[in-house]
Design a protein around this motif. Sequence first.
Motif, PDB file in Angstrom:
ATOM      1  N   PRO A 150      24.074  -3.783 -12.060  1.00 23.86           N
ATOM      2  CA  PRO A 150      24.101  -2.772 -10.989  1.00 23.86           C
ATOM      3  C   PRO A 150      24.769  -1.467 -11.406  1.00 23.86           C
ATOM      4  N   ARG A 151      25.682  -1.531 -12.369  1.00 27.43           N
ATOM      5  CA  ARG A 151      26.315  -0.315 -12.856  1.00 27.43           C
ATOM      6  C   ARG A 151      25.338   0.555 -13.637  1.00 27.43           C
ATOM      7  N   ILE A 152      24.342  -0.092 -14.247  1.00 25.66           N
ATOM      8  CA  ILE A 152      23.370   0.642 -15.061  1.00 25.66           C
ATOM      9  C   ILE A 152      22.183   1.109 -14.222  1.00 25.66           C
ATOM     10  N   VAL A 153      21.620   0.219 -13.411  1.00 25.64           N
ATOM     11  CA  VAL A 153      20.372   0.550 -12.701  1.00 25.64           C
ATOM     12  C   VAL A 153      20.570   0.780 -11.210  1.00 25.64           C
ATOM     13  N   GLY A 154      21.765   0.536 -10.684  1.00 24.97           N
ATOM     14  CA  GLY A 154      21.992   0.638  -9.254  1.00 24.97           C
ATOM     15  C   GLY A 154      21.829  -0.714  -8.566  1.00 24.97           C
ATOM     16  N   LEU A 155      22.401  -0.833  -7.390  1.00 24.60           N
ATOM     17  CA  LEU A 155      22.438  -2.119  -6.695  1.00 24.60           C
ATOM     18  C   LEU A 155      21.047  -2.613  -6.301  1.00 24.60           C
ATOM     19  N   GLN A 172      10.028  -0.037 -20.306  1.00 25.09           N
ATOM     20  CA  GLN A 172      10.477  -0.054 -18.910  1.00 25.09           C
ATOM     21  C   GLN A 172      12.002  -0.115 -18.842  1.00 25.09           C
ATOM     22  N   ALA A 173      12.602  -0.904 -19.725  1.00 26.32           N
ATOM     23  CA  ALA A 173      14.063  -1.007 -19.763  1.00 26.32           C
ATOM     24  C   ALA A 173      14.686   0.336 -20.134  1.00 26.32           C
ATOM     25  N   LYS A 174      14.043   1.074 -21.019  1.00 27.68           N
ATOM     26  CA  LYS A 174      14.548   2.404 -21.376  1.00 27.68           C
ATOM     27  C   LYS A 174      14.456   3.345 -20.180  1.00 27.68           C
ATOM     28  N   GLU A 175      13.365   3.294 -19.450  1.00 30.65           N
ATOM     29  CA  GLU A 175      13.190   4.165 -18.287  1.00 30.65           C
ATOM     30  C   GLU A 175      14.225   3.873 -17.201  1.00 30.65           C
ATOM     31  N   LEU A 176      14.704   2.629 -17.150  1.00 35.38           N
ATOM     32  CA  LEU A 176      15.724   2.248 -16.172  1.00 35.38           C
ATOM     33  C   LEU A 176      17.142   2.533 -16.674  1.00 35.38           C
ATOM     34  N   GLY A 177      17.266   2.980 -17.914  1.00 32.91           N
ATOM     35  CA  GLY A 177      18.583   3.281 -18.469  1.00 32.91           C
ATOM     36  C   GLY A 177      19.270   2.097 -19.107  1.00 32.91           C
ATOM     37  N   ILE A 178      18.573   0.974 -19.212  1.00 34.05           N
ATOM     38  CA  ILE A 178      19.153  -0.223 -19.819  1.00 34.05           C
ATOM     39  C   ILE A 178      19.194  -0.086 -21.330  1.00 34.05           C
TER      40      ILE A 178
END
Length: 260
Positions: A150-155, A172-178
Motif C-alpha cells: 500500500p505504501r507503493i501503490v496506494g491502499l 504493469q508493475a513498473k507502471e504501478l511504481g513497483i
Amino acid sequence: MMGESILFEIDRGVAKVTLNEPEHLNSLSRTITEGLEKALDRIDQDTNIRSVILTGSGKGFCVGGNIKEFPTEMNALQIKDWMKSASNLALKLNRIEKPVIAAVNGFSMGAGFSLALAADFIIASENASFGMVFNKIGAVPDMGAHYYLPRIVGLQLAKYLMFTAKKITAQQAKELGIVLNVVPESELNTRALEIAHQMSESALSALGLSKSILNRSFTMSLEQILYEEGMAQGLAFSTDEHKEGVQAFVEKRKPDFIGK
C-alpha cells in the motif's frame, strides 16, 4: 557460497545472493530461508560489502512458500511461531544499512513478491511476473506485504491486487511504481550491477541513516522526522565519509568514500 540452496559472491563491494533451487522455482524452503538469513547476517557484518543484489536462478525469482513444508498439524499459535523465520527475513532486509536491489528474473509470487518488495529497488526482466496469490490457497499475504504494497501503490490498488490474486507483468508493475526498471532478460544482471556499484560508491553511513528514516517515515509526524534528521546529521557529520565529501567538494574532485 552459502550451500547449494544459496549462492553467494562478492564483486567490488557488491554481494550477489542467488536463491538456487530452480527445480522448485526457488520457493522458500527451509534450506533457502536458513541460507538467506545467514547471507544477510554476513552482509550486515562485513564492512567491505557496500550494496546487495538479490536474485533467483532458473525461471523463478521466488514463488513463495514451499507448500510441501506447510504445517498441517499445528494450532494458530504454533503457526504464528513457525512464521517467525520468514518474517525475520523481511525485518533483516528492512533494517540492513546497505542498499538492496531485487533483480527479479522470472516468477515473483506470493511471499516471493513480498521478498522483492522488502528490497530497496526492484529491477525486473521483461519476462518477470508478480502476484499476491495467497488468496488462491486461502492464505493471508505475509512477509511485510501489508506494509510495503500500500505504501507503493496506494491502499485501493493494494487491496485489489491482494483480494483478486491478480498476476501482473513486469511492465504493469513498473507502471504501478513497483518496479524501477524493466530490461531484457540478458541485461538484468548487468543493469542490477550498474545500480549496485553506483550505490556502493556512495557515503554508506549517510545512506544507511537515510534508509532508516525513510523506512519509518510513513509512521512519523513532520516534527519527528525533523528530529530524526537532526540526530542523523549529527552522526553523519562525525564520519570520515563526511570529511572526505567536504574535502572533495573543495578540491573539485569526485569523493572516494570506500574505506572511509
